[in-house]
Design an enzyme around this catalytic site. Structure first.
Site, mmCIF file in Angstrom:
data_model
loop_
_atom_site.group_PDB
_atom_site.id
_atom_site.type_symbol
_atom_site.label_atom_id
_atom_site.label_comp_id
_atom_site.label_asym_id
_atom_site.label_seq_id
_atom_site.Cartn_x
_atom_site.Cartn_y
_atom_site.Cartn_z
ATOM 1 N N TRP A 1 0.871 -1.186 0.000
ATOM 2 C CA TRP A 1 0.000 0.000 0.000
ATOM 3 C C TRP A 1 0.906 1.232 0.000
ATOM 4 O O TRP A 1 1.820 1.329 0.832
ATOM 5 C CB TRP A 1 -0.869 -0.050 1.266
ATOM 6 C CG TRP A 1 -1.824 1.088 1.433
ATOM 7 C CD1 TRP A 1 -2.734 1.549 0.516
ATOM 8 C CD2 TRP A 1 -1.995 1.895 2.600
ATOM 9 N NE1 TRP A 1 -3.448 2.588 1.047
ATOM 10 C CE2 TRP A 1 -3.014 2.826 2.325
ATOM 11 C CE3 TRP A 1 -1.390 1.926 3.858
ATOM 12 C CZ2 TRP A 1 -3.443 3.769 3.246
ATOM 13 C CZ3 TRP A 1 -1.813 2.858 4.775
ATOM 14 C CH2 TRP A 1 -2.829 3.773 4.474
ATOM 15 N N ASP B 1 -0.758 -5.961 9.000
ATOM 16 C CA ASP B 1 -1.816 -5.004 8.682
ATOM 17 C C ASP B 1 -2.998 -5.795 8.122
ATOM 18 O O ASP B 1 -2.858 -6.436 7.072
ATOM 19 C CB ASP B 1 -1.282 -4.001 7.639
ATOM 20 C CG ASP B 1 -2.307 -2.923 7.290
ATOM 21 O OD1 ASP B 1 -3.407 -2.907 7.890
ATOM 22 O OD2 ASP B 1 -1.994 -2.093 6.405
ATOM 23 N N LYS C 1 -13.617 -1.244 5.851
ATOM 24 C CA LYS C 1 -14.207 -1.987 4.735
ATOM 25 C C LYS C 1 -15.272 -2.966 5.227
ATOM 26 O O LYS C 1 -16.389 -2.973 4.724
ATOM 27 C CB LYS C 1 -13.129 -2.750 3.967
ATOM 28 C CG LYS C 1 -11.775 -2.084 3.915
ATOM 29 C CD LYS C 1 -11.678 -0.980 2.891
ATOM 30 C CE LYS C 1 -10.342 -0.284 3.078
ATOM 31 N NZ LYS C 1 -9.983 0.685 2.110
HETATM 32 C C1 LMR Z 1 -7.009 2.055 -0.646
HETATM 33 O O1 LMR Z 1 -5.910 1.496 -0.691
HETATM 34 O O2 LMR Z 1 -7.626 2.420 -1.657
HETATM 35 C C2 LMR Z 1 -7.652 2.294 0.699
HETATM 36 O O3 LMR Z 1 -6.915 1.660 1.691
HETATM 37 C C3 LMR Z 1 -7.896 3.724 0.966
HETATM 38 C C4 LMR Z 1 -6.669 4.502 1.303
HETATM 39 O O4 LMR Z 1 -6.670 5.158 2.341
HETATM 40 O O5 LMR Z 1 -5.697 4.484 0.535
#
Ligand code: LMR
Length: 395
Positions: A127, A208, A243
């Site tokens: 992420w 996570d 989510k």
């Molecule tokens: C995403 O990856 O789209 C979600 O986790 C929202 C975010 O905060 O990035």
């Protein structure tokens, strides 16, 4: 005073929301930020959440401060949902945070306060906010190979080779389930091997888990981290209710820490509380009250579990529709991975130019690298999405 501020870089995910909003084309399609959408394209408030909110509205008599630890019954309930029987008694503390992101930042600060030179090993890819959030807490990042876009497969040998060199006292970040951005998860044998490595090398796992219930099921998705939690001396977990409870904007998550002893865990709790006081002072109440209400009422919890199951089935069927369209339009099975991967996201490994072309020529919005939020794909969008993707990939 502020003339030295440099222009901020747009956030790679949230910037897409703004671009999409400004687009006037009627046929535009949004597969950017990770939100679930129902078959009419809305992100619904789950029925269990509505019912919990109705009860809260009736019962709430005060808005006085709750305290630094937030809602104690929520803290217990979220620990149960994440760890179930694997929670190691008085060696485990759980604390309410503003979203999963708030938990990552808080845990980062606690690591920094105790072991400022500890490096955090992140999977490549991960992420995009993991590195910046943990760096902002003052930590240093390192990386380990995780996934190859060309073959759409996990780089297990390279991952284990790299992680075998992680020294005692470093942190290894893992995705509990529904890996963001690839949709490719570790299996139980991988979790077992990583647990053995943490035990023999002395690194600390940091899991996570933001999509529990969207992969294989609420219990199945937590099986790997539960196995690990019941065996390692120390572990960190960031949980999110954005989510699976549909509480995105209410910002509710949890920081869970497992310590070597009851005393060490009390010190962790103290550090979590002290850091909370220095940032948000006290976590926001609403989301925690809603989740507490649901998880402490068997009938409401059962209804919520069924709603999560339905969301998961819809995501899986959206994945299957897109994979079917890609198969028939490309005359090949090379996109079948879309149906096999899990959770909200798959990433095709597109270039910036291909992502821009998708947006400019086809009004299709995806995140950099070609990350698609498949939890936002309606059945009627599968064919136009497949056509757009193949057009930009075949040029
Ligand atoms: C995403 O990856 O789209 C979600 O986790 C929202 C975010 O905060 O990035």
């Amino acid at each position: 005073m502020f003339e030295n501020l440099k222009p901020s870089k747009p956030d790679p995910i949230l910037a897409i929301m703004g671009l999409y909003r400004e687009d006037k084309r009627a046929d535009k399609m949004d597969f950017g930020v990770g939100v679930f959408k129902d078959l009419s394209g809305n992100t619904p408030v789950p029925k269990a959440v509505k019912e919990a909110e109705r009860r809260l509205l009736e019962q709430q008599t005060s808005k006085a401060y709750v305290g630094m630890a937030g809602d104690l019954a929520y803290n217990e309930a979220i620990k149960r949902l994440t760890l179930a029987e694997a929670a190691p008694g008085d060696r485990c503390v759980s604390l309410q945070t503003p979203g999963g992101s708030g938990s990552i930042r808080l845990l980062g600060e606690v690591i920094q306060g105790s072991a400022p030179s500890a490096q955090v090993w992140l999977p490549t890819p991960t992420w995009p906010n993991h590195g910046p959030t943990l760096s902002a807490a003052g930590l240093t990042m390192a990386s380990y190979p995780y996934f190859d876009f060309a073959s759409q497969s996990l780089l297990k040998a390279q991952m284990f080779d790299t992680l075998a060199k992680v020294p005692a006292g470093d942190i290894v970040l893992l995705h509990g389930c529904c890996h963001n951005p690839t949709g490719a998860d570790l299996d139980m044998a991988d979790w077992q091997r990583l647990t053995d490595m943490a035990l023999s090398q002395g690194f600390v796992p940091f899991v996570d888990i933001a999509y529990q219930g969207f992969g294989q099921g609420l219990e199945e998705d937590a099986a790997g981290l539960r196995y690990m939690a019941s065996r390692v001396p120390e572990m960190l977990i960031s949980a999110s209710c954005s989510k699976n409870f549909g509480l995105y904007r209410d910002r509710i998550g949890a920081a869970i820490m497992i310590g070597k002893s009851a005393e060490a865990t009390q010190a962790m709790r103290g550090a979590l509380l002290a850091r909370t006081r220095l940032s948000v002072s006290m976590p926001p109440a609403h989301g925690a009250e809603v989740v507490r209400e649901i998880l402490n009422d068997p009938a409401l919890e059962q209804g919520w579990r069924a709603e999560v199951d339905a969301m998961r089935r819809q995501i899986q069927s959206a994945r299957q529709s897109l994979a079917d369209q890609m198969r028939s339009l490309s005359n090949s099975d090379r996109f079948d991975f879309i149906a096999q991967q899990r959770g909200m996201f798959s990433t095709l490994g597109l270039s910036d130019a291909q992502v821009e072309r998708l947006r400019d020529d086809f009004a299709i919005y995806v995140v950099g690298g070609g990350r698609m939020n498949l939890a936002g794909l309606r059945p009627d969008q599968a064919a136009p999405l497949a056509r757009g993707l193949l057009a930009v990939m075949e040029d």
